[in-house]
Write a protein that holds these residues in place. Structure first.
Motif, PDB file in Angstrom:
ATOM      1  N   VAL A  75       0.855  -1.180   0.000  1.00 17.83           N
ATOM      2  CA  VAL A  75       0.000   0.000   0.000  1.00 17.83           C
ATOM      3  C   VAL A  75       0.896   1.236   0.000  1.00 17.83           C
ATOM      4  CG1 VAL A  75      -1.735   1.299   1.285  1.00 17.83           C
ATOM      5  CG2 VAL A  75      -1.876  -1.198   1.152  1.00 17.83           C
ATOM      6  N   PRO A  76       0.706   2.175  -0.940  1.00 16.91           N
ATOM      7  CA  PRO A  76       1.628   3.312  -1.064  1.00 16.91           C
ATOM      8  C   PRO A  76       1.689   4.187   0.193  1.00 16.91           C
ATOM      9  CG  PRO A  76       0.227   3.124  -3.005  1.00 16.91           C
ATOM     10  CD  PRO A  76      -0.327   2.178  -1.985  1.00 16.91           C
ATOM     11  N   HIS A  77       2.882   4.703   0.452  1.00 20.48           N
ATOM     12  CA  HIS A  77       3.127   5.719   1.482  1.00 20.48           C
ATOM     13  C   HIS A  77       2.567   5.327   2.846  1.00 20.48           C
ATOM     14  CE1 HIS A  77       3.389  10.324   2.410  1.00 20.48           C
ATOM     15  NE2 HIS A  77       4.313   9.603   3.034  1.00 20.48           N
ATOM     16  N   HIS A  78       2.823   4.077   3.255  1.00 20.67           N
ATOM     17  CA  HIS A  78       2.504   3.626   4.614  1.00 20.67           C
ATOM     18  C   HIS A  78       1.022   3.756   4.947  1.00 20.67           C
ATOM     19  CE1 HIS A  78       6.858   3.967   4.864  1.00 20.67           C
ATOM     20  NE2 HIS A  78       6.752   5.240   4.552  1.00 20.67           N
ATOM     21  N   GLY A  79       0.166   3.740   3.927  1.00 23.10           N
ATOM     22  CA  GLY A  79      -1.265   3.855   4.180  1.00 23.10           C
ATOM     23  C   GLY A  79      -1.773   5.274   4.260  1.00 23.10           C
ATOM     24  N   SER A  80      -1.112   6.216   3.598  1.00 25.42           N
ATOM     25  CA  SER A  80      -1.581   7.594   3.536  1.00 25.42           C
ATOM     26  C   SER A  80      -2.898   7.660   2.768  1.00 25.42           C
ATOM     27  CB  SER A  80      -0.541   8.471   2.844  1.00 25.42           C
ATOM     28  OG  SER A  80      -1.090   9.680   2.383  1.00 25.42           O
ATOM     29  N   LYS A  81      -3.837   8.474   3.247  1.00 24.61           N
ATOM     30  CA  LYS A  81      -5.153   8.590   2.617  1.00 24.61           C
ATOM     31  C   LYS A  81      -5.038   9.096   1.186  1.00 24.61           C
ATOM     32  CE  LYS A  81      -9.656  10.858   3.075  1.00 24.61           C
ATOM     33  NZ  LYS A  81     -10.480  11.820   3.863  1.00 24.61           N
ATOM     34  N   GLU A  82      -4.244  10.150   0.971  1.00 23.18           N
ATOM     35  CA  GLU A  82      -4.112  10.735  -0.365  1.00 23.18           C
ATOM     36  C   GLU A  82      -3.575   9.722  -1.363  1.00 23.18           C
ATOM     37  OE1 GLU A  82      -1.911  14.512  -2.612  1.00 23.18           O
ATOM     38  OE2 GLU A  82      -1.331  13.935  -0.579  1.00 23.18           O
ATOM     39  N   ASN A  83      -2.528   9.000  -0.975  1.00 26.20           N
ATOM     40  CA  ASN A  83      -1.922   8.020  -1.876  1.00 26.20           C
ATOM     41  C   ASN A  83      -2.877   6.864  -2.158  1.00 26.20           C
ATOM     42  OD1 ASN A  83       0.305   9.504  -0.375  1.00 26.20           O
ATOM     43  ND2 ASN A  83       1.498   8.459  -1.943  1.00 26.20           N
ATOM     44  N   TRP A  84      -3.611   6.446  -1.135  1.00 26.61           N
ATOM     45  CA  TRP A  84      -4.548   5.340  -1.294  1.00 26.61           C
ATOM     46  C   TRP A  84      -5.690   5.722  -2.241  1.00 26.61           C
ATOM     47  CZ3 TRP A  84      -5.132   0.383  -0.986  1.00 26.61           C
ATOM     48  CH2 TRP A  84      -6.405  -0.180  -0.885  1.00 26.61           C
ATOM     49  N   GLU A  85      -6.241   6.904  -2.069  1.00 28.56           N
ATOM     50  CA  GLU A  85      -7.338   7.337  -2.940  1.00 28.56           C
ATOM     51  C   GLU A  85      -6.884   7.465  -4.388  1.00 28.56           C
ATOM     52  OE1 GLU A  85      -8.688  10.911  -1.073  1.00 28.56           O
ATOM     53  OE2 GLU A  85     -10.011   9.850   0.334  1.00 28.56           O
ATOM     54  N   ALA A  86      -5.663   7.942  -4.597  1.00 33.40           N
ATOM     55  CA  ALA A  86      -5.132   8.044  -5.965  1.00 33.40           C
ATOM     56  C   ALA A  86      -4.956   6.668  -6.575  1.00 33.40           C
ATOM     57  CB  ALA A  86      -3.814   8.801  -5.950  1.00 33.40           C
ATOM     58  N   PHE A  87      -4.480   5.721  -5.790  1.00 33.77           N
ATOM     59  CA  PHE A  87      -4.289   4.357  -6.282  1.00 33.77           C
ATOM     60  C   PHE A  87      -5.618   3.712  -6.657  1.00 33.77           C
ATOM     61  CE2 PHE A  87      -4.436  -0.165  -5.190  1.00 33.77           C
ATOM     62  CZ  PHE A  87      -3.538  -0.667  -6.115  1.00 33.77           C
ATOM     63  N   CYS A  88      -6.627   3.889  -5.817  1.00 34.79           N
ATOM     64  CA  CYS A  88      -7.927   3.227  -6.027  1.00 34.79           C
ATOM     65  C   CYS A  88      -8.624   3.687  -7.308  1.00 34.79           C
ATOM     66  CB  CYS A  88      -8.839   3.462  -4.827  1.00 34.79           C
ATOM     67  SG  CYS A  88      -8.301   2.595  -3.324  1.00 34.79           S
ATOM     68  N   GLN A  89      -8.279   4.836  -7.831  1.00 37.01           N
ATOM     69  CA  GLN A  89      -8.913   5.346  -9.044  1.00 37.01           C
ATOM     70  C   GLN A  89      -8.602   4.508 -10.278  1.00 37.01           C
ATOM     71  OE1 GLN A  89      -7.853   9.465  -9.566  1.00 37.01           O
ATOM     72  NE2 GLN A  89      -8.639  10.073  -7.561  1.00 37.01           N
ATOM     73  N   HIS A  90      -7.556   3.661 -10.196  1.00 38.73           N
ATOM     74  CA  HIS A  90      -7.087   2.964 -11.395  1.00 38.73           C
ATOM     75  C   HIS A  90      -7.477   1.490 -11.422  1.00 38.73           C
ATOM     76  CE1 HIS A  90      -4.867   6.573 -12.409  1.00 38.73           C
ATOM     77  NE2 HIS A  90      -4.424   6.605 -11.171  1.00 38.73           N
ATOM     78  N   ASN A  91      -8.288   1.051 -10.467  1.00 36.73           N
ATOM     79  CA  ASN A  91      -8.868  -0.297 -10.489  1.00 36.73           C
ATOM     80  C   ASN A  91      -7.824  -1.400 -10.609  1.00 36.73           C
ATOM     81  OD1 ASN A  91     -11.587   0.683 -10.364  1.00 36.73           O
ATOM     82  ND2 ASN A  91     -11.444   1.203 -12.547  1.00 36.73           N
ATOM     83  N   ILE A  92      -6.710  -1.227  -9.919  1.00 33.96           N
ATOM     84  CA  ILE A  92      -5.718  -2.291  -9.800  1.00 33.96           C
ATOM     85  C   ILE A  92      -5.967  -2.977  -8.457  1.00 33.96           C
ATOM     86  CG2 ILE A  92      -3.265  -2.839  -9.629  1.00 33.96           C
ATOM     87  CD1 ILE A  92      -2.727  -0.329 -11.313  1.00 33.96           C
TER      88      ILE A  92
END
Length: 372
Positions: free
Chosen positions: A308-325
Protein backbone atom coordinates in the motif's frame (compact mmCIF):
# COMPACT_ATOMS: atom_id res chain seq x y z
CA UNK A 1 12.28 -21.88 -2.95
CA UNK A 2 11.77 -18.14 -3.47
CA UNK A 3 11.43 -16.11 -0.28
CA UNK A 4 10.25 -12.51 0.11
CA UNK A 5 10.10 -10.49 3.31
CA UNK A 6 8.67 -7.17 4.41
CA UNK A 7 11.01 -6.79 7.37
CA UNK A 8 10.03 -5.47 10.77
CA UNK A 9 11.70 -2.06 10.78
CA UNK A 10 8.82 0.21 11.85
CA UNK A 11 8.25 3.54 10.12
CA UNK A 12 10.08 2.94 6.87
CA UNK A 13 10.53 0.07 4.47
CA UNK A 14 13.01 -2.80 4.10
CA UNK A 15 11.94 -5.47 1.62
CA UNK A 16 14.13 -8.39 0.56
CA UNK A 17 13.79 -11.08 -2.09
CA UNK A 18 15.83 -14.26 -2.51
CA UNK A 19 15.37 -16.46 -5.56
CA UNK A 20 16.27 -20.14 -5.75
CA UNK A 21 17.37 -20.39 -2.12
CA UNK A 22 19.59 -17.33 -2.25
CA UNK A 23 21.08 -17.75 -5.74
CA UNK A 24 19.85 -14.24 -6.59
CA UNK A 25 19.08 -11.58 -3.96
CA UNK A 26 17.56 -8.13 -4.20
CA UNK A 27 16.44 -5.35 -1.86
CA UNK A 28 13.77 -2.69 -2.25
CA UNK A 29 14.42 0.22 0.11
CA UNK A 30 16.36 -0.03 3.33
CA UNK A 31 15.41 2.65 5.82
CA UNK A 32 13.44 3.66 8.90
CA UNK A 33 13.44 6.21 11.70
CA UNK A 34 15.32 3.98 14.18
CA UNK A 35 18.79 2.95 13.03
CA UNK A 36 19.26 0.42 15.83
CA UNK A 37 16.20 -1.59 14.77
CA UNK A 38 17.22 -1.35 11.12
CA UNK A 39 20.78 -2.53 11.75
CA UNK A 40 19.42 -5.57 13.58
CA UNK A 41 17.24 -6.50 10.60
CA UNK A 42 20.16 -6.03 8.20
CA UNK A 43 22.20 -8.41 10.34
CA UNK A 44 19.37 -10.96 10.33
CA UNK A 45 19.18 -10.70 6.55
CA UNK A 46 22.93 -11.19 6.25
CA UNK A 47 22.77 -14.31 8.43
CA UNK A 48 19.92 -15.72 6.34
CA UNK A 49 21.69 -15.56 2.99
CA UNK A 50 25.27 -16.03 4.20
CA UNK A 51 24.63 -19.72 5.02
CA UNK A 52 27.74 -19.97 7.25
CA UNK A 53 29.97 -19.00 4.35
CA UNK A 54 33.03 -16.89 5.18
CA UNK A 55 32.74 -15.03 1.90
CA UNK A 56 30.91 -11.68 1.98
CA UNK A 57 27.31 -12.32 0.85
CA UNK A 58 26.08 -10.76 -2.37
CA UNK A 59 23.03 -8.65 -3.14
CA UNK A 60 22.46 -8.51 -6.88
CA UNK A 61 20.61 -5.20 -6.80
CA UNK A 62 19.22 -2.63 -4.40
CA UNK A 63 16.43 -0.22 -5.30
CA UNK A 64 16.21 3.04 -3.35
CA UNK A 65 12.69 4.09 -4.31
CA UNK A 66 13.19 7.77 -3.44
CA UNK A 67 15.40 10.01 -1.35
CA UNK A 68 13.50 10.16 1.91
CA UNK A 69 15.56 9.02 4.84
CA UNK A 70 13.04 6.40 6.02
CA UNK A 71 13.64 4.61 2.71
CA UNK A 72 17.45 4.78 2.49
CA UNK A 73 18.91 5.36 5.97
CA UNK A 74 20.25 1.78 6.15
CA UNK A 75 22.04 1.89 2.81
CA UNK A 76 25.47 2.55 4.30
CA UNK A 77 25.13 -0.38 6.73
CA UNK A 78 23.84 -2.59 3.92
CA UNK A 79 26.76 -1.94 1.58
CA UNK A 80 29.21 -2.57 4.42
CA UNK A 81 27.78 -6.04 5.06
CA UNK A 82 27.10 -7.10 1.46
CA UNK A 83 28.77 -7.00 -1.90
CA UNK A 84 26.19 -4.98 -3.86
CA UNK A 85 26.36 -5.46 -7.60
CA UNK A 86 24.04 -2.60 -8.57
CA UNK A 87 22.04 0.21 -6.98
CA UNK A 88 19.04 1.70 -8.77
CA UNK A 89 18.38 5.31 -7.77
CA UNK A 90 15.68 7.77 -8.85
CA UNK A 91 16.94 10.10 -11.54
CA UNK A 92 16.41 13.77 -10.72
CA UNK A 93 16.60 15.86 -13.89
CA UNK A 94 18.19 18.90 -12.34
CA UNK A 95 21.52 20.53 -11.65
CA UNK A 96 23.80 19.46 -8.85
CA UNK A 97 22.75 22.45 -6.75
CA UNK A 98 19.11 21.43 -6.86
CA UNK A 99 19.87 17.81 -6.06
CA UNK A 100 21.78 19.03 -3.03
CA UNK A 101 18.74 21.07 -2.08
CA UNK A 102 16.48 18.01 -2.25
CA UNK A 103 18.89 16.02 -0.14
CA UNK A 104 19.13 18.74 2.46
CA UNK A 105 15.38 19.15 2.53
CA UNK A 106 15.04 15.48 3.39
CA UNK A 107 17.84 15.31 5.93
CA UNK A 108 17.16 18.53 7.82
CA UNK A 109 13.54 19.45 7.24
CA UNK A 110 11.57 16.24 6.86
CA UNK A 111 13.52 14.63 9.71
CA UNK A 112 13.78 17.44 12.23
CA UNK A 113 13.47 14.99 15.10
CA UNK A 114 17.12 14.13 14.48
CA UNK A 115 19.39 16.76 16.03
CA UNK A 116 22.56 14.94 15.06
CA UNK A 117 23.90 17.26 12.37
CA UNK A 118 27.04 15.17 11.86
CA UNK A 119 24.99 12.00 11.30
CA UNK A 120 22.88 13.78 8.72
CA UNK A 121 25.95 15.11 6.93
CA UNK A 122 27.39 11.59 6.74
CA UNK A 123 24.14 10.35 5.23
CA UNK A 124 24.17 13.27 2.81
CA UNK A 125 27.71 12.45 1.71
CA UNK A 126 26.71 8.85 1.03
CA UNK A 127 23.93 9.86 -1.35
CA UNK A 128 26.02 12.67 -2.82
CA UNK A 129 28.81 10.22 -3.61
CA UNK A 130 26.39 7.84 -5.29
CA UNK A 131 25.17 10.70 -7.45
CA UNK A 132 28.79 11.76 -8.03
CA UNK A 133 28.26 15.22 -6.56
CA UNK A 134 31.64 15.14 -4.85
CA UNK A 135 35.01 13.41 -5.00
CA UNK A 136 34.32 11.03 -2.11
CA UNK A 137 34.70 7.53 -3.54
CA UNK A 138 34.73 5.74 -0.19
CA UNK A 139 31.22 4.28 -0.49
CA UNK A 140 31.56 3.28 -4.11
CA UNK A 141 34.21 0.69 -3.34
CA UNK A 142 31.39 -1.51 -1.99
CA UNK A 143 29.21 -1.14 -5.09
CA UNK A 144 29.85 -2.34 -8.66
CA UNK A 145 27.42 -0.10 -10.53
CA UNK A 146 25.08 2.86 -9.96
CA UNK A 147 22.08 3.24 -12.26
CA UNK A 148 19.94 6.40 -11.85
CA UNK A 149 16.71 5.40 -13.64
CA UNK A 150 15.56 7.98 -16.18
CA UNK A 151 12.61 6.07 -17.59
CA UNK A 152 10.74 2.80 -17.17
CA UNK A 153 12.87 -0.25 -17.89
CA UNK A 154 12.91 -4.03 -17.55
CA UNK A 155 15.37 -6.62 -16.26
CA UNK A 156 15.40 -10.41 -16.07
CA UNK A 157 17.12 -13.12 -14.04
CA UNK A 158 18.18 -16.25 -15.93
CA UNK A 159 18.55 -19.77 -14.57
CA UNK A 160 20.24 -22.31 -16.84
CA UNK A 161 19.88 -19.91 -19.78
CA UNK A 162 16.11 -19.64 -19.26
CA UNK A 163 14.31 -16.56 -17.97
CA UNK A 164 13.32 -17.33 -14.39
CA UNK A 165 12.18 -14.00 -12.95
CA UNK A 166 11.15 -10.66 -14.45
CA UNK A 167 11.48 -7.14 -13.05
CA UNK A 168 9.96 -3.90 -14.26
CA UNK A 169 11.07 -0.51 -12.90
CA UNK A 170 8.58 2.32 -13.47
CA UNK A 171 9.65 5.91 -12.99
CA UNK A 172 7.77 9.22 -12.89
CA UNK A 173 9.86 12.34 -13.62
CA UNK A 174 9.86 15.73 -11.95
CA UNK A 175 8.20 18.82 -13.37
CA UNK A 176 11.19 20.46 -15.10
CA UNK A 177 9.76 23.97 -14.74
CA UNK A 178 9.54 23.58 -10.97
CA UNK A 179 13.04 22.20 -10.90
CA UNK A 180 14.38 25.24 -12.76
CA UNK A 181 12.61 27.59 -10.37
CA UNK A 182 14.00 25.90 -7.27
CA UNK A 183 17.41 25.84 -8.91
CA UNK A 184 17.34 29.62 -9.31
CA UNK A 185 16.31 30.13 -5.69
CA UNK A 186 19.17 27.87 -4.66
CA UNK A 187 21.70 29.95 -6.61
CA UNK A 188 20.44 33.14 -4.96
CA UNK A 189 20.91 31.62 -1.49
CA UNK A 190 24.49 30.65 -2.22
CA UNK A 191 25.34 33.99 -3.80
CA UNK A 192 23.97 36.05 -0.90
CA UNK A 193 25.69 33.88 1.70
CA UNK A 194 29.00 33.75 -0.25
CA UNK A 195 28.91 29.95 -0.08
CA UNK A 196 30.13 27.52 -2.70
CA UNK A 197 27.81 24.62 -1.83
CA UNK A 198 24.62 23.75 0.00
CA UNK A 199 26.68 21.84 2.54
CA UNK A 200 28.64 24.99 3.34
CA UNK A 201 25.39 26.99 3.42
CA UNK A 202 23.90 24.70 6.11
CA UNK A 203 27.07 24.56 8.17
CA UNK A 204 27.34 28.36 8.05
CA UNK A 205 24.08 28.80 9.98
CA UNK A 206 21.55 26.15 10.95
CA UNK A 207 18.74 28.71 10.55
CA UNK A 208 19.44 28.65 6.83
CA UNK A 209 17.49 25.38 6.85
CA UNK A 210 14.31 27.40 7.30
CA UNK A 211 15.12 29.39 4.15
CA UNK A 212 15.50 26.18 2.18
CA UNK A 213 12.21 24.82 3.51
CA UNK A 214 10.37 28.02 2.61
CA UNK A 215 11.75 28.10 -0.93
CA UNK A 216 11.01 24.43 -1.47
CA UNK A 217 7.40 24.71 -0.30
CA UNK A 218 6.80 27.86 -2.34
CA UNK A 219 7.50 25.86 -5.48
CA UNK A 220 6.33 22.33 -4.70
CA UNK A 221 3.71 23.01 -2.02
CA UNK A 222 3.45 21.48 1.43
CA UNK A 223 3.50 17.90 0.17
CA UNK A 224 7.03 16.79 -0.59
CA UNK A 225 7.46 16.15 -4.31
CA UNK A 226 10.17 13.59 -3.65
CA UNK A 227 7.44 11.00 -3.01
CA UNK A 228 6.51 11.18 -6.67
CA UNK A 229 10.03 10.27 -7.76
CA UNK A 230 9.51 6.82 -6.23
CA UNK A 231 10.70 3.95 -8.40
CA UNK A 232 7.83 1.45 -8.61
CA UNK A 233 8.99 -2.17 -8.86
CA UNK A 234 6.85 -4.94 -10.34
CA UNK A 235 8.38 -8.42 -10.14
CA UNK A 236 7.03 -11.85 -11.00
CA UNK A 237 8.10 -15.33 -12.18
CA UNK A 238 8.45 -16.05 -15.87
CA UNK A 239 6.44 -19.27 -15.48
CA UNK A 240 2.78 -18.92 -14.54
CA UNK A 241 2.58 -22.24 -12.67
CA UNK A 242 3.33 -20.88 -9.21
CA UNK A 243 1.85 -20.95 -5.74
CA UNK A 244 1.90 -18.20 -3.17
CA UNK A 245 2.26 -19.18 0.49
CA UNK A 246 2.55 -16.68 3.30
CA UNK A 247 2.53 -16.16 7.04
CA UNK A 248 2.22 -13.28 9.48
CA UNK A 249 3.24 -14.00 13.03
CA UNK A 250 1.63 -11.23 15.07
CA UNK A 251 -1.67 -9.47 15.47
CA UNK A 252 -2.26 -6.01 14.09
CA UNK A 253 -3.82 -3.64 16.63
CA UNK A 254 -4.56 -0.18 15.27
CA UNK A 255 -6.15 2.39 17.57
CA UNK A 256 -9.90 1.69 17.56
CA UNK A 257 -9.72 -1.59 15.59
CA UNK A 258 -9.42 -4.09 18.42
CA UNK A 259 -12.72 -5.63 17.35
CA UNK A 260 -11.20 -6.50 13.96
CA UNK A 261 -8.20 -8.29 15.40
CA UNK A 262 -9.48 -11.74 14.40
CA UNK A 263 -10.00 -10.51 10.84
CA UNK A 264 -6.38 -9.68 10.14
CA UNK A 265 -4.40 -12.17 12.20
CA UNK A 266 -2.72 -15.05 10.37
CA UNK A 267 -0.72 -17.34 12.67
CA UNK A 268 -0.15 -20.24 10.30
CA UNK A 269 1.00 -20.80 6.76
CA UNK A 270 -1.61 -20.35 4.06
CA UNK A 271 -1.33 -21.35 0.42
CA UNK A 272 -3.23 -20.53 -2.75
CA UNK A 273 -2.79 -20.61 -6.54
CA UNK A 274 -1.42 -17.30 -7.79
CA UNK A 275 0.46 -15.68 -10.64
CA UNK A 276 2.75 -14.45 -7.85
CA UNK A 277 3.12 -10.85 -9.00
CA UNK A 278 4.43 -8.36 -6.42
CA UNK A 279 3.98 -4.60 -6.69
CA UNK A 280 6.22 -2.35 -4.59
CA UNK A 281 5.15 1.29 -4.70
CA UNK A 282 7.40 3.34 -2.41
CA UNK A 283 5.56 6.56 -1.51
CA UNK A 284 4.26 7.37 -4.97
CA UNK A 285 0.93 9.02 -5.74
CA UNK A 286 -0.49 6.98 -8.62
CA UNK A 287 -1.40 8.71 -11.86
CA UNK A 288 -2.62 7.50 -15.24
CA UNK A 289 0.87 7.18 -16.70
CA UNK A 290 2.09 4.94 -13.88
CA UNK A 291 -1.10 2.84 -13.97
CA UNK A 292 -0.90 2.31 -17.74
CA UNK A 293 2.73 1.22 -17.48
CA UNK A 294 1.75 -1.37 -14.87
CA UNK A 295 -1.27 -2.67 -16.72
CA UNK A 296 0.90 -3.66 -19.68
CA UNK A 297 2.40 -6.34 -17.45
CA UNK A 298 -0.43 -7.12 -14.99
CA UNK A 299 -2.86 -9.73 -16.25
CA UNK A 300 -6.46 -9.25 -15.22
CA UNK A 301 -5.58 -6.00 -13.38
CA UNK A 302 -4.77 -8.05 -10.26
CA UNK A 303 -1.46 -8.60 -8.45
CA UNK A 304 -0.75 -11.08 -5.67
CA UNK A 305 1.01 -8.89 -3.11
CA UNK A 306 0.74 -5.10 -3.08
CA UNK A 307 2.59 -2.65 -0.86
CA UNK A 308 0.00 0.00 0.00
CA UNK A 309 1.63 3.31 -1.06
CA UNK A 310 3.13 5.72 1.48
CA UNK A 311 2.50 3.63 4.61
CA UNK A 312 -1.26 3.85 4.18
CA UNK A 313 -1.58 7.59 3.54
CA UNK A 314 -5.15 8.59 2.62
CA UNK A 315 -4.11 10.74 -0.36
CA UNK A 316 -1.92 8.02 -1.88
CA UNK A 317 -4.55 5.34 -1.29
CA UNK A 318 -7.34 7.34 -2.94
CA UNK A 319 -5.13 8.04 -5.96
CA UNK A 320 -4.29 4.36 -6.28
CA UNK A 321 -7.93 3.23 -6.03
CA UNK A 322 -8.91 5.35 -9.04
CA UNK A 323 -7.09 2.96 -11.39
CA UNK A 324 -8.87 -0.30 -10.49
CA UNK A 325 -5.72 -2.29 -9.80
CA UNK A 326 -6.52 -5.03 -7.29
CA UNK A 327 -4.49 -7.38 -5.12
CA UNK A 328 -4.95 -10.73 -3.39
CA UNK A 329 -3.03 -9.43 -0.35
CA UNK A 330 -2.39 -5.84 0.72
CA UNK A 331 0.62 -5.06 2.89
CA UNK A 332 1.03 -1.85 4.90
CA UNK A 333 4.52 -1.06 6.24
CA UNK A 334 4.44 1.49 9.08
CA UNK A 335 5.70 2.11 12.61
CA UNK A 336 3.52 2.18 15.69
CA UNK A 337 3.48 5.66 17.22
CA UNK A 338 4.69 7.40 14.06
CA UNK A 339 4.13 11.17 13.97
CA UNK A 340 2.26 11.00 10.65
CA UNK A 341 -0.50 8.76 12.09
CA UNK A 342 0.00 6.22 9.31
CA UNK A 343 -1.94 4.25 8.24
CA UNK A 344 -4.92 6.53 7.82
CA UNK A 345 -8.09 5.26 9.45
CA UNK A 346 -10.05 5.59 6.18
CA UNK A 347 -7.62 3.27 4.40
CA UNK A 348 -8.16 0.56 7.02
CA UNK A 349 -11.93 1.10 6.83
CA UNK A 350 -11.86 0.70 3.03
CA UNK A 351 -9.91 -2.55 3.20
CA UNK A 352 -12.22 -4.02 5.82
CA UNK A 353 -15.38 -2.80 4.10
CA UNK A 354 -14.26 -4.42 0.81
CA UNK A 355 -13.38 -7.63 2.66
CA UNK A 356 -9.76 -7.41 1.51
CA UNK A 357 -7.04 -9.50 3.08
CA UNK A 358 -4.34 -7.23 4.47
CA UNK A 359 -1.35 -7.45 6.78
CA UNK A 360 1.15 -5.05 8.29
CA UNK A 361 4.89 -4.81 8.76
CA UNK A 362 5.75 -2.83 11.90
CA UNK A 363 8.63 -2.70 14.36
CA UNK A 364 6.98 -5.69 16.07
CA UNK A 365 6.27 -7.91 13.09
CA UNK A 366 7.15 -8.61 9.51
CA UNK A 367 5.45 -10.40 6.66
CA UNK A 368 6.99 -13.39 4.88
CA UNK A 369 5.78 -15.09 1.72
CA UNK A 370 7.12 -17.77 -0.59
CA UNK A 371 6.56 -18.45 -4.27
CA UNK A 372 7.05 -21.91 -5.73
Amino acid sequence: MNKFVFRSVGQGLFYTGSLLNGSYNFVYDCGNDNQKILNKEIQIYQDEINNNCKKKPQVDFVVISHLHKDHYSGLFELVKKFHVRKIYLPYLSCSKDVLRLYLYYDLFIDNQQSENLQENLITYRLIASLYRLDDNNFYREYIDEIDPIEESKKAEYYDNNNVYWKFKFIYNKFDSNKVDLVNEKCRVFLKKSHCNSMEEFIEQNRKNIDLIAKAYKEVFGEENELNNTSIVLLHYPAEERNYLSYCNFNNFVHRRFLCYEHRICCCCMQERPSDATTLLTGDIIFNKTIANELLRDIKGRTVSVLQVPHHGSKENWEAFCQHNINSVIYLIPFGYGNRYRHPNINVIDDLIHNNEEFYCATQNQGFVYYID
